[in-house]
Design a protein around this motif. Sequence first.
Motif, mmCIF file in Angstrom:
data_model
loop_
_atom_site.group_PDB
_atom_site.id
_atom_site.type_symbol
_atom_site.label_atom_id
_atom_site.label_comp_id
_atom_site.label_asym_id
_atom_site.label_seq_id
_atom_site.Cartn_x
_atom_site.Cartn_y
_atom_site.Cartn_z
ATOM 1 N N VAL A 127 11.122 17.607 -41.739
ATOM 2 C CA VAL A 127 10.918 16.650 -40.650
ATOM 3 C C VAL A 127 10.232 15.394 -41.180
ATOM 4 N N ILE A 128 9.149 15.593 -41.957
ATOM 5 C CA ILE A 128 8.412 14.472 -42.530
ATOM 6 C C ILE A 128 9.307 13.667 -43.465
ATOM 7 N N TYR A 129 10.051 14.374 -44.308
ATOM 8 C CA TYR A 129 10.916 13.699 -45.284
ATOM 9 C C TYR A 129 12.043 12.943 -44.583
ATOM 10 N N THR A 130 12.561 13.502 -43.499
ATOM 11 C CA THR A 130 13.611 12.830 -42.736
ATOM 12 C C THR A 130 13.099 11.517 -42.155
ATOM 13 N N MET A 131 11.866 11.545 -41.646
ATOM 14 C CA MET A 131 11.268 10.314 -41.128
ATOM 15 C C MET A 131 11.211 9.246 -42.211
ATOM 16 N N LEU A 132 10.787 9.656 -43.409
ATOM 17 C CA LEU A 132 10.694 8.705 -44.518
ATOM 18 C C LEU A 132 12.061 8.132 -44.866
ATOM 19 N N LEU A 133 13.070 9.001 -44.950
ATOM 20 C CA LEU A 133 14.413 8.557 -45.313
ATOM 21 C C LEU A 133 15.012 7.633 -44.260
ATOM 22 N N ILE A 134 14.750 7.919 -42.990
ATOM 23 C CA ILE A 134 15.232 7.045 -41.920
ATOM 24 C C ILE A 134 14.571 5.674 -42.034
ATOM 25 N N ALA A 135 13.268 5.675 -42.314
ATOM 26 C CA ALA A 135 12.551 4.409 -42.467
ATOM 27 C C ALA A 135 13.103 3.606 -43.641
ATOM 28 N N LEU A 136 13.441 4.300 -44.729
ATOM 29 C CA LEU A 136 13.988 3.621 -45.898
ATOM 30 C C LEU A 136 15.396 3.089 -45.631
ATOM 31 N N SER A 137 16.177 3.845 -44.853
ATOM 32 C CA SER A 137 17.542 3.414 -44.551
ATOM 33 C C SER A 137 17.536 2.154 -43.700
ATOM 34 N N VAL A 138 16.538 2.032 -42.821
ATOM 35 C CA VAL A 138 16.405 0.827 -41.989
ATOM 36 C C VAL A 138 16.119 -0.391 -42.873
ATOM 37 N N LYS A 139 15.362 -0.160 -43.940
ATOM 38 C CA LYS A 139 14.993 -1.260 -44.841
ATOM 39 C C LYS A 139 16.065 -1.537 -45.889
ATOM 40 N N GLU A 140 17.117 -0.709 -45.911
ATOM 41 C CA GLU A 140 18.284 -0.911 -46.784
ATOM 42 C C GLU A 140 17.897 -1.136 -48.245
ATOM 43 N N ILE A 141 17.245 -0.154 -48.831
ATOM 44 C CA ILE A 141 16.828 -0.267 -50.222
ATOM 45 C C ILE A 141 17.920 0.243 -51.156
ATOM 46 N N SER A 142 17.809 -0.108 -52.431
ATOM 47 C CA SER A 142 18.786 0.307 -53.435
ATOM 48 C C SER A 142 18.535 1.749 -53.867
ATOM 49 N N ARG A 143 19.509 2.332 -54.590
ATOM 50 C CA ARG A 143 19.359 3.714 -55.075
ATOM 51 C C ARG A 143 18.185 3.825 -56.032
ATOM 52 N N ARG A 144 18.037 2.846 -56.928
ATOM 53 C CA ARG A 144 16.947 2.862 -57.895
ATOM 54 C C ARG A 144 15.591 2.850 -57.182
ATOM 55 N N ARG A 145 15.488 2.012 -56.170
ATOM 56 C CA ARG A 145 14.238 1.929 -55.418
ATOM 57 C C ARG A 145 14.001 3.214 -54.628
ATOM 58 N N LEU A 146 15.082 3.824 -54.155
ATOM 59 C CA LEU A 146 14.962 5.102 -53.455
ATOM 60 C C LEU A 146 14.332 6.150 -54.358
ATOM 61 N N TYR A 147 14.810 6.229 -55.600
ATOM 62 C CA TYR A 147 14.266 7.199 -56.545
ATOM 63 C C TYR A 147 12.782 6.948 -56.812
#
Length: 243
Positions: free
Chosen positions: A50-70
């Motif tokens: 649940v916590i990790y999903t929140m983080l990933l949703i927040a990151l998807s809104v900010k449209e970051i690159s794969r490298r930045r995701l890692y």
Amino acid sequence: MKSEIKALIIILATSFGISAAALYALGMAHFIPQFFTLAMSDSINPCTFVIYTMLLIALSVKEISRRRLYIIGSSFVLAIYISYYLLGLGLVYLTGKLPTWLAGVAAVVFGIYTVITGLMEKSRIADKKGVRKRIFSSDATAIGAFTLGVIVSTTLLPCSAASYLVYTMLISKAGTALAIILLALYNVIFVLPLVVILLAMGSVSDSKKFSQAMVRHSRELSIIAGFLLIVIGIWVFATGGNI
């Protein structure tokens, strides 16, 4: 669905492989089933997803690159690992003088609680709204993710405290040096699902999709985690919990 099953198989196989190899090297092959049961009851806990999903949703809104995701994802996972390891050291110290049978009682009680809350689909995350606010307001940087990981670690305690408490009570009797090693190994397994999601998926959208799928199955995961705890409790009562 196939990708979700594949990722779960990767998590389980990697978890068992790492724990089995490490415990075998330490001359503790007999403890592999108990260790794996406790660690997996913690790592598959839906609260983490649940916590990790929140983080990933927040990151998807900010449209970051794969490298930045890692980079951001790794910083977050590292913060969770360090926070839980330090907490574990404190628990090992505090539980060192407690009788082992209490670990069995704790395992059974918390196991039943986890099953019941799973059946009721009741969240065990402390201050869920506050966590969501922190995640969506934090900066998409490595430092921001690390700080966030340290902060939200406390919100996972109601979910993970049971398995972790039982585990630290058991290893506290094994001596300080060995307990430190076993604690480090346990936390590797604890954060492993997050690492697998981050690396195996390869993108924000794919990672979010898998993590959300795990959240949808939170009822089943909670029930499984609860039964695993009950099994450990029965083992402690039957054998004395000696490792």
